[in-house]
Scaffold this active site. Structure first.
Site, PDB file in Angstrom:
ATOM      1  N   SER A 143       0.897  -1.203  -0.079  1.00  0.00           N
ATOM      2  CA  SER A 143      -0.031   0.077  -0.016  1.00  0.00           C
ATOM      3  C   SER A 143       0.850   1.354  -0.030  1.00  0.00           C
ATOM      4  CB  SER A 143      -0.994  -0.194   1.039  1.00  0.00           C
ATOM      5  OG  SER A 143      -1.679   1.174   1.450  1.00  0.00           O
ATOM      6  N   TYR A 156      -2.347   0.344  10.652  1.00  0.00           N
ATOM      7  CA  TYR A 156      -2.203  -0.247   9.285  1.00  0.00           C
ATOM      8  C   TYR A 156      -1.072   0.134   8.551  1.00  0.00           C
ATOM      9  CZ  TYR A 156      -3.836  -0.882   4.462  1.00  0.00           C
ATOM     10  OH  TYR A 156      -3.963  -1.093   3.072  1.00  0.00           O
TER      11      TYR A 156
HETATM   12  C1  8X3 Z   1      -5.085   1.816   1.205  1.00  0.00           C
HETATM   13  C2  8X3 Z   1      -4.535   2.968   0.943  1.00  0.00           C
HETATM   14  O1  8X3 Z   1      -4.618   5.528   2.233  1.00  0.00           O
HETATM   15  O2  8X3 Z   1      -6.250   3.669   2.808  1.00  0.00           O
HETATM   16  O3  8X3 Z   1      -4.112   0.868   1.250  1.00  0.00           O
HETATM   17  O4  8X3 Z   1      -3.957   3.643   3.518  1.00  0.00           O
HETATM   18  S1  8X3 Z   1      -4.878   4.010   2.526  1.00  0.00           S
END
Ligand code: 8X3
Length: 258
Positions: A143, A156
């Site tokens: 990502s 995340y």
């Molecule tokens: C997804 C991109 O900006 O939501 O992997 O982290 S974000």
């Protein structure tokens, strides 16, 4: 543009998280490119339905229900393969968007387990079969969160940084062996589930992620980049491919027409 046709020894492509979104789109595109795709995800009905759809389109596809965090199940899955050409580590996702001060440690743990340990499990289990093909490719779908942070994203972002480090380190460690390591880092992609899952099923919060953005990427846009990277001639290793919609200049700079 030269596109390498899959060789006989490298025709199987395993895709994790193939039940929806980027994983499902990648499975469809790799199948269309000539790979025999093996679709894995926890949701049996979904991968079975997709395998049937791909078969109906005249391509080879098999469904295999699998939780990437279950190492024993992953090891059992891997015994089915003597040789494979491609592993796409796509399973993962985000849970929550809380600040560090209040984020739920359980969410952080789950994100680490799916995005990092899931990738580790599949990669470790299938590396011998990838190498045995004489021309293997490991794809890590990370990502843009694997490369810089944003407020509310730490859990995340930390997990995706972990996936990035896994890919980068593996590439160093196996240089000289016939396996490429490709990282594809998508930015804002509108899929049916990513934001909805992140916000615990809250459709309003999920919709706000994309509010006013003219054209977020689609799962097909990302599948296209993955398929392109995988189908380069075998001596060409696309180390890292960052892909964002035109309206997104960075994780925190997004043009919204509101
Ligand atoms: C997804 C991109 O900006 O939501 O992997 O982290 S974000």
């Amino acid at each position: 543009m030269s596109t390498a046709a899959p060789s006989a020894a490298s025709r199987i492509a395993v895709v994790t998280g193939a039940s929806s979104g980027i994983g499902a789109a990648t499975a469809r595109q790799l199948a269309a490119a000539g790979y025999r795709v093996v679709l894995t995800a926890r949701r049996k009905d979904r991968v079975e339905r997709l395998a049937e759809e791909i078969q109906a389109a005249g391509h080879a596809a098999t469904a295999y229900p699998l939780d990437v965090t279950d190492r024993a199940a992953v090891d059992e899955f891997a015994t089915a393969f003597r040789t494979i050409g491609v592993l796409v580590n796509n399973a993962g996702g985000a849970l929550g968007a809380d600040p560090v001060a209040t984020g739920d440690p359980a969410d952080w743990r789950t994100m680490y387990e799916t995005n990092v340990l899931g990738t580790l499990n599949l990669t470790q289990a299938l590396l011998p079969a990838l190498e045995a093909s004489g021309d293997g490719t490991v794809v890590v779908v990370s990502s843009t969160a694997a490369h810089s942070t944003y407020e509310g994203g730490a859990g995340y972002v930390a997990a995706k940084h972990g996936a990035h480090v896994l890919a980068e380190t593996l590439r160093l460690e196996i240089v000289g062996r016939p396996v490429r390591v490709v990282e594809v880092a998508p930015g804002m992609v509108r899929t049916e589930e990513f934001a909805l899952t992140r916000f615990g099923g809250d459709a309003d919060k999920a919709a706000k992620v994309y509010a006013g953005v003219a054209e977020p990427l689609t799962a097909d846009d990302v599948a296209d980049t993955i398929t392109w990277a995988v189908t380069r001639p075998s001596h060409v290793n696309i180390d890292l491919l960052v892909v964002r919609p035109r309206a997104q200049a960075s994780n925190t700079k997004v043009h919204r027409e509101l």
